[in-house]
Design a protein around this motif. Sequence first.
Motif, PDB file in Angstrom:
ATOM      1  N   ILE A 258      33.990  -7.188 -35.285  1.00  0.00           N
ATOM      2  CA  ILE A 258      34.506  -6.893 -36.624  1.00  0.00           C
ATOM      3  C   ILE A 258      33.728  -5.727 -37.214  1.00  0.00           C
ATOM      4  N   SER A 259      34.446  -4.704 -37.638  1.00  0.00           N
ATOM      5  CA  SER A 259      33.793  -3.543 -38.254  1.00  0.00           C
ATOM      6  C   SER A 259      33.733  -3.730 -39.772  1.00  0.00           C
ATOM      7  N   VAL A 260      32.548  -3.491 -40.325  1.00  0.00           N
ATOM      8  CA  VAL A 260      32.313  -3.680 -41.757  1.00  0.00           C
ATOM      9  C   VAL A 260      31.648  -2.435 -42.325  1.00  0.00           C
ATOM     10  N   VAL A 261      32.188  -1.926 -43.429  1.00  0.00           N
ATOM     11  CA  VAL A 261      31.546  -0.840 -44.167  1.00  0.00           C
ATOM     12  C   VAL A 261      30.991  -1.427 -45.460  1.00  0.00           C
ATOM     13  N   ILE A 262      29.722  -1.152 -45.731  1.00  0.00           N
ATOM     14  CA  ILE A 262      29.081  -1.613 -46.961  1.00  0.00           C
ATOM     15  C   ILE A 262      28.807  -0.402 -47.833  1.00  0.00           C
ATOM     16  N   VAL A 263      29.425  -0.381 -49.005  1.00  0.00           N
ATOM     17  CA  VAL A 263      29.275   0.741 -49.937  1.00  0.00           C
ATOM     18  C   VAL A 263      28.216   0.377 -50.967  1.00  0.00           C
ATOM     19  N   GLY A 264      27.128   1.147 -51.010  1.00  0.00           N
ATOM     20  CA  GLY A 264      26.049   0.898 -51.960  1.00  0.00           C
ATOM     21  C   GLY A 264      24.708   0.876 -51.253  1.00  0.00           C
ATOM     22  N   ASN A 265      23.660   1.056 -52.032  1.00  0.00           N
ATOM     23  CA  ASN A 265      22.307   1.037 -51.446  1.00  0.00           C
ATOM     24  C   ASN A 265      21.324   0.235 -52.303  1.00  0.00           C
ATOM     25  N   GLY A 266      21.874  -0.687 -53.100  1.00  0.00           N
ATOM     26  CA  GLY A 266      21.024  -1.523 -53.943  1.00  0.00           C
ATOM     27  C   GLY A 266      20.534  -2.764 -53.211  1.00  0.00           C
ATOM     28  N   ASN A 267      20.114  -3.767 -53.993  1.00  0.00           N
ATOM     29  CA  ASN A 267      19.522  -4.976 -53.415  1.00  0.00           C
ATOM     30  C   ASN A 267      20.496  -5.738 -52.517  1.00  0.00           C
ATOM     31  N   VAL A 268      21.708  -5.989 -53.020  1.00  0.00           N
ATOM     32  CA  VAL A 268      22.685  -6.769 -52.252  1.00  0.00           C
ATOM     33  C   VAL A 268      23.070  -6.027 -50.972  1.00  0.00           C
ATOM     34  N   ALA A 269      23.379  -4.743 -51.092  1.00  0.00           N
ATOM     35  CA  ALA A 269      23.766  -3.951 -49.922  1.00  0.00           C
ATOM     36  C   ALA A 269      22.664  -3.938 -48.872  1.00  0.00           C
TER      37      ALA A 269
ATOM     38  N   LEU B 172      37.362 -12.931 -43.962  1.00  0.00           N
ATOM     39  CA  LEU B 172      36.209 -12.966 -44.849  1.00  0.00           C
ATOM     40  C   LEU B 172      35.322 -14.182 -44.541  1.00  0.00           C
ATOM     41  N   GLU B 173      35.964 -15.300 -44.241  1.00  0.00           N
ATOM     42  CA  GLU B 173      35.221 -16.516 -43.895  1.00  0.00           C
ATOM     43  C   GLU B 173      34.441 -16.328 -42.594  1.00  0.00           C
ATOM     44  N   THR B 174      35.057 -15.677 -41.620  1.00  0.00           N
ATOM     45  CA  THR B 174      34.377 -15.402 -40.345  1.00  0.00           C
ATOM     46  C   THR B 174      33.157 -14.530 -40.556  1.00  0.00           C
ATOM     47  N   VAL B 175      33.296 -13.499 -41.391  1.00  0.00           N
ATOM     48  CA  VAL B 175      32.170 -12.607 -41.685  1.00  0.00           C
ATOM     49  C   VAL B 175      31.058 -13.368 -42.406  1.00  0.00           C
ATOM     50  N   ALA B 176      31.433 -14.187 -43.386  1.00  0.00           N
ATOM     51  CA  ALA B 176      30.443 -14.964 -44.129  1.00  0.00           C
ATOM     52  C   ALA B 176      29.718 -15.947 -43.211  1.00  0.00           C
ATOM     53  N   LYS B 177      30.460 -16.605 -42.322  1.00  0.00           N
ATOM     54  CA  LYS B 177      29.867 -17.591 -41.423  1.00  0.00           C
ATOM     55  C   LYS B 177      28.968 -16.956 -40.365  1.00  0.00           C
ATOM     56  N   SER B 178      29.113 -15.656 -40.156  1.00  0.00           N
ATOM     57  CA  SER B 178      28.255 -14.977 -39.179  1.00  0.00           C
ATOM     58  C   SER B 178      26.811 -14.888 -39.661  1.00  0.00           C
ATOM     59  N   ILE B 179      26.617 -14.987 -40.986  1.00  0.00           N
ATOM     60  CA  ILE B 179      25.247 -14.925 -41.521  1.00  0.00           C
ATOM     61  C   ILE B 179      24.902 -16.121 -42.411  1.00  0.00           C
ATOM     62  N   GLY B 180      25.916 -16.901 -42.816  1.00  0.00           N
ATOM     63  CA  GLY B 180      25.677 -18.011 -43.744  1.00  0.00           C
ATOM     64  C   GLY B 180      26.339 -19.295 -43.304  1.00  0.00           C
TER      65      GLY B 180
ATOM     66  N   GLU C 179      37.181 -15.096 -52.201  1.00  0.00           N
ATOM     67  CA  GLU C 179      38.521 -15.065 -52.776  1.00  0.00           C
ATOM     68  C   GLU C 179      39.298 -13.931 -52.124  1.00  0.00           C
ATOM     69  N   THR C 180      40.539 -14.210 -51.766  1.00  0.00           N
ATOM     70  CA  THR C 180      41.418 -13.183 -51.202  1.00  0.00           C
ATOM     71  C   THR C 180      42.832 -13.366 -51.745  1.00  0.00           C
ATOM     72  N   GLU C 181      43.691 -12.416 -51.416  1.00  0.00           N
ATOM     73  CA  GLU C 181      45.081 -12.480 -51.856  1.00  0.00           C
ATOM     74  C   GLU C 181      45.982 -13.198 -50.845  1.00  0.00           C
ATOM     75  N   ASN C 182      45.504 -13.356 -49.612  1.00  0.00           N
ATOM     76  CA  ASN C 182      46.325 -14.033 -48.603  1.00  0.00           C
ATOM     77  C   ASN C 182      45.446 -14.754 -47.592  1.00  0.00           C
ATOM     78  N   GLY C 183      46.070 -15.632 -46.816  1.00  0.00           N
ATOM     79  CA  GLY C 183      45.343 -16.484 -45.891  1.00  0.00           C
ATOM     80  C   GLY C 183      44.662 -15.752 -44.749  1.00  0.00           C
ATOM     81  N   SER C 184      45.312 -14.726 -44.179  1.00  0.00           N
ATOM     82  CA  SER C 184      44.718 -14.012 -43.050  1.00  0.00           C
ATOM     83  C   SER C 184      43.456 -13.260 -43.465  1.00  0.00           C
ATOM     84  N   ASP C 185      43.478 -12.666 -44.674  1.00  0.00           N
ATOM     85  CA  ASP C 185      42.280 -11.999 -45.182  1.00  0.00           C
ATOM     86  C   ASP C 185      41.159 -13.011 -45.428  1.00  0.00           C
ATOM     87  N   TYR C 186      41.545 -14.198 -45.905  1.00  0.00           N
ATOM     88  CA  TYR C 186      40.514 -15.217 -46.154  1.00  0.00           C
ATOM     89  C   TYR C 186      39.838 -15.618 -44.845  1.00  0.00           C
ATOM     90  N   LYS C 187      40.617 -15.758 -43.776  1.00  0.00           N
ATOM     91  CA  LYS C 187      40.036 -16.141 -42.478  1.00  0.00           C
ATOM     92  C   LYS C 187      39.036 -15.087 -42.008  1.00  0.00           C
TER      93      LYS C 187
END
Length: 231
Positions: A2-13, A119-127, A109-117
């Motif tokens: 999964i390719s992820v782009v993170i925009v920002g250079n603050g604490n969260v990023a 996002l959930e996969t990405v979240a579960k990779s670290i949390g 939170e997402t607008e549809n089920g496929s996007d939620y899956k």
Amino acid sequence: MISVVIVGNGNVATHLVNAFSKVDAIKATQINSRDLSNIPKADLTIIAVSDDAIAEVSSKIENSFVVHTSGSFSIENLKNTSNKGVFYMLQTFSKDKKVNFAEIPFCLETENGSDYKLLETVAKSIGKKIYNVNSEQRKALHVAAVFVNNFTNQMYKIGNDICDEHKVPFEILQPLIQETALKIETLSPKKAQTGPAIRNDKKTIKNHLELLHKEQQKIYKLITKSIQNGN
């Protein structure tokens, strides 16, 4: 992968980039929000900028799925024309303080089920703690978080000021602070409440007020009244 782009250079990023760098299934790229002229294509674009910059930054991103990390802003604050979502981690982040993502709640939170899956996969990779939370619920959570984190920390600051003024080491209070936090893991905050306010110990309250400065007195009286009223 999964390719992820993170925009920002603050604490969260910064913490997200460090966490994703340890996951083989995620390829994360970080870019500065000031340079959006050449954003690489990605399965997921995470905007980790200040709340006030979310709308402007998102309006310049053309990737297929864009999320922000704000607790107080709605999914509608994203102004990209593609799919939208929220990737909110309910925790306080400081650049130089390591965090354990396994202990951090991810509110998605997402607008549809496929996007939620996705996002959930990405979240579960670290949390591990994943919650489906809509914008209104997240706004309420964020306000609650301000009370239990920012306002509580201000109470620590006032306690530290009082200790400094009277030449008492603040570290003496640290076991009490830790026990107070641990107690609400098994008791509701209401049942865990102790002290002169809940006992209506008027003499002790009077003595405390005499010791405090004017601004500290205002806070003490307000909190005391809130405890006594059960608010």
